[in-house]
Design a protein around this motif. Structure first.
Motif, mmCIF file in Angstrom:
data_model
loop_
_atom_site.group_PDB
_atom_site.id
_atom_site.type_symbol
_atom_site.label_atom_id
_atom_site.label_comp_id
_atom_site.label_asym_id
_atom_site.label_seq_id
_atom_site.Cartn_x
_atom_site.Cartn_y
_atom_site.Cartn_z
ATOM 1 N N GLY A 46 0.829 -1.191 0.000
ATOM 2 C CA GLY A 46 0.000 0.000 0.000
ATOM 3 C C GLY A 46 0.868 1.246 0.000
ATOM 4 O O GLY A 46 1.983 1.235 0.537
ATOM 5 N N GLU A 47 0.401 2.321 -0.619
ATOM 6 C CA GLU A 47 1.139 3.582 -0.675
ATOM 7 C C GLU A 47 0.292 4.735 -0.168
ATOM 8 O O GLU A 47 -0.938 4.701 -0.250
ATOM 9 N N VAL A 48 0.960 5.756 0.324
ATOM 10 C CA VAL A 48 0.307 6.948 0.861
ATOM 11 C C VAL A 48 1.104 8.178 0.417
ATOM 12 O O VAL A 48 2.339 8.172 0.430
ATOM 13 N N LEU A 49 0.396 9.233 0.023
ATOM 14 C CA LEU A 49 1.001 10.534 -0.249
ATOM 15 C C LEU A 49 0.812 11.438 0.955
ATOM 16 O O LEU A 49 -0.233 11.382 1.630
ATOM 17 N N VAL A 50 1.795 12.305 1.213
ATOM 18 C CA VAL A 50 1.729 13.227 2.348
ATOM 19 C C VAL A 50 1.930 14.642 1.836
ATOM 20 O O VAL A 50 2.948 14.953 1.208
ATOM 21 N N GLY B 205 -0.627 18.976 10.692
ATOM 22 C CA GLY B 205 -1.135 19.801 9.618
ATOM 23 C C GLY B 205 -0.989 19.206 8.235
ATOM 24 O O GLY B 205 -1.494 19.774 7.258
ATOM 25 N N THR B 206 -0.281 18.089 8.125
ATOM 26 C CA THR B 206 -0.170 17.429 6.829
ATOM 27 C C THR B 206 -1.476 16.713 6.493
ATOM 28 O O THR B 206 -2.296 16.429 7.380
ATOM 29 N N ILE B 207 -1.663 16.404 5.226
ATOM 30 C CA ILE B 207 -2.822 15.639 4.784
ATOM 31 C C ILE B 207 -2.338 14.339 4.170
ATOM 32 O O ILE B 207 -1.436 14.341 3.314
ATOM 33 N N LEU B 208 -2.898 13.231 4.634
ATOM 34 C CA LEU B 208 -2.563 11.906 4.114
ATOM 35 C C LEU B 208 -3.545 11.557 3.008
ATOM 36 O O LEU B 208 -4.759 11.645 3.200
ATOM 37 N N LEU B 209 -3.000 11.144 1.867
ATOM 38 C CA LEU B 209 -3.817 10.761 0.726
ATOM 39 C C LEU B 209 -3.556 9.299 0.404
ATOM 40 O O LEU B 209 -2.432 8.904 0.118
ATOM 41 N N GLY B 210 -4.588 8.483 0.495
ATOM 42 C CA GLY B 210 -4.486 7.079 0.132
ATOM 43 C C GLY B 210 -5.711 6.750 -0.691
ATOM 44 O O GLY B 210 -6.458 7.661 -1.083
ATOM 45 N N VAL C 125 -2.637 7.561 -9.503
ATOM 46 C CA VAL C 125 -4.018 7.108 -9.331
ATOM 47 C C VAL C 125 -4.560 7.587 -7.986
ATOM 48 O O VAL C 125 -5.697 8.067 -7.892
ATOM 49 N N ILE C 126 -3.753 7.474 -6.937
ATOM 50 C CA ILE C 126 -4.181 7.926 -5.611
ATOM 51 C C ILE C 126 -4.511 9.409 -5.628
ATOM 52 O O ILE C 126 -5.555 9.852 -5.124
ATOM 53 N N ALA C 127 -3.625 10.210 -6.216
ATOM 54 C CA ALA C 127 -3.828 11.652 -6.252
ATOM 55 C C ALA C 127 -5.093 12.018 -7.029
ATOM 56 O O ALA C 127 -5.886 12.874 -6.599
ATOM 57 N N ALA C 128 -5.310 11.370 -8.165
ATOM 58 C CA ALA C 128 -6.485 11.680 -8.987
ATOM 59 C C ALA C 128 -7.774 11.376 -8.249
ATOM 60 O O ALA C 128 -8.740 12.151 -8.308
ATOM 61 N N LYS C 129 -7.796 10.260 -7.549
ATOM 62 C CA LYS C 129 -9.011 9.900 -6.814
ATOM 63 C C LYS C 129 -9.245 10.848 -5.640
ATOM 64 O O LYS C 129 -10.385 11.215 -5.335
#
Length: 385
Positions: free
Chosen positions: A222-226, A266-271, A290-294
């Motif tokens: 699994g991956e996560v953007l911060v 204050g960060t936002i986690l995107l999964g 794909v994660i960012a687009a969704k």
């Protein structure tokens, strides 16, 4: 009873705490550092919203009940960053709305608080969320912790109760007497005990095999953007209704859905993403795309927000999507607490309580039969050693 817990992630830490508080002489063994594996690569979810009626939901409800009690009076509780902020599930299609309506209805019957939100209520709860939705449900019981902080606090509580932690000890094999394991051979020497708890997460299949047992736990990536730190933007854990399907899928190809939440920093986690990639730890840009687009479908205002980093991790996957909690069916003295996939943070307290009761011959608070280690999915082939 001398208990050796194999793994110092959040499941191992929670089990060590419960067993030490129950009077066991506990040694925790890890090949690396505490909370440095799967635990450090999660989002810290403590959720009931993503689980339909059944044994995993019962374990989630028990865990959600236990978390505040576990943290009450703990001197390390501040580092856990407990946040009972609730969750919101959003559907953006007619089909998604129908599925979410049915899913939430089943959860209500199982005792989960699930509140429908109209447009005004949703806008008040999440002012930056898209207005292009077909259904929204609020789950007030959902919460979040800082994963490594939570595991560290649980492990510290175990140490205060007498547990010993040994790092840099990779499990190499078992010492047996008859059909019972009486010790583990590690890179740091042999460690004896009366019972051994396999809490090695995605590596549990390998550990079981090295000990001479079989366990159908495999890694799922699994991956996560911060994002960079931002002013308050996301106030709940918000995810699209596709998330439940992605969690429940056993497909090897990429499963992705929008999951967006903030942290106290204050960060936002995107999964989130799920894919079968073995132990290949390379970050895939196409997955992040794909994660960012969704995520942008739910929060269009995030389009210009800089991404600070991305990370990925392995989750312990079992084909029937249930954890393995209980005694090994073939090797006396070996117990398992693993297979939680992406829900291990939230399920850790309940898992530890159930395992403690089973090991001490007590009746657990919930029926532990569905989690037994002799069921077909748990006895399929695991990873090679």
């Amino acid at each position: 009873m001398r208990v050796v817990v194999l793994g110092a992630g959040i499941i191992g830490a929670a089990c060590a705490r419960e067993l030490a508080l129950a009077g066991c002489a506990v040694t925790v063994v890890d090949r690396g550092r505490p909370a440095a594996g799967t635990t450090a690569h999660g989002e810290g979810n403590v959720l009931v919203s993503d689980k339909g009626p059944g044994p995993e939901l019962e374990l989630a409800k028990l865990s959600r009940e236990l978390w505040p009690a576990v943290l009450d009076g703990d001197p390390d509780a501040a580092g856990v960053e407990w946040d009972a902020k609730g969750g919101i599930v959003v559907a953006t299609t007619a089909a998604g709305a129908r599925a979410l309506t049915e899913f939430a209805g089943g959860q209500r019957k199982a005792g989960v608080a699930a509140e429908d939100l109209d447009a005004a209520a949703l806008a008040a709860a999440e002012p930056h969320l898209t207005r292009d939705f077909t259904k929204a449900v609020h789950y007030p019981e959902d919460a979040q912790v800082q994963p490594a902080g939570a595991a560290t606090a649980l492990l510290a509580a175990a140490v205060r109760a007498g547990a010993v932690v040994r790092t840099g000890c990779e499990v190499l094999g078992a010492v047996r007497r008859g059909g019972r394991v009486t010790g583990v051979r590690t890179s740091g020497g042999t460690i004896g005990g009366d019972a051994f708890v396999n809490a090695a997460g995605p590596w549990s299949g390998r550990v079981a095999m090295r000990l001479g047992a079989r366990l159908g736990v495999r890694p799922r990536r699994g991956e996560v953007l911060v994002s960079a730190p931002m002013p308050p933007t996301v106030f709940h854990k918000v995810y699209d209704a596709d998330y439940v399907g992605a969690v429940g899928s056993g497909a090897g190809e990429l499963q992705a859905s929008a999951v967006v939440e903030s942290t106290r920093a204050g960060t936002i986690l995107l999964g989130s993403s799920r894919r079968r990639a073995g132990f290949d730890d390379r970050i895939r840009p196409e997955v992040l795309s794909v994660i960012a687009a969704k995520a942008l479908r739910l929060f269009p205002s995030l389009a210009g927000v800089p991404v600070m980093r991305a990370y990925g991790g392995f989750r312990p996957f079992v084909a029937d999507h249930l954890p393995v909690i209980g005694a090994d069916p073939h090797l006396d003295g070996l117990w398992h607490a693993t297979g939680h996939e992406g829900a291990g943070i939230g399920l850790s307290t309940g898992t530890a309580a159930v395992l403690r009761d089973l090991m001490l011959g007590r009746a657990p608070a919930i029926d532990a039969t569905p989690f037994r280690a002799d069921r077909p999915a748990a006895q399929s082939e695991g990873e090679a050693p």
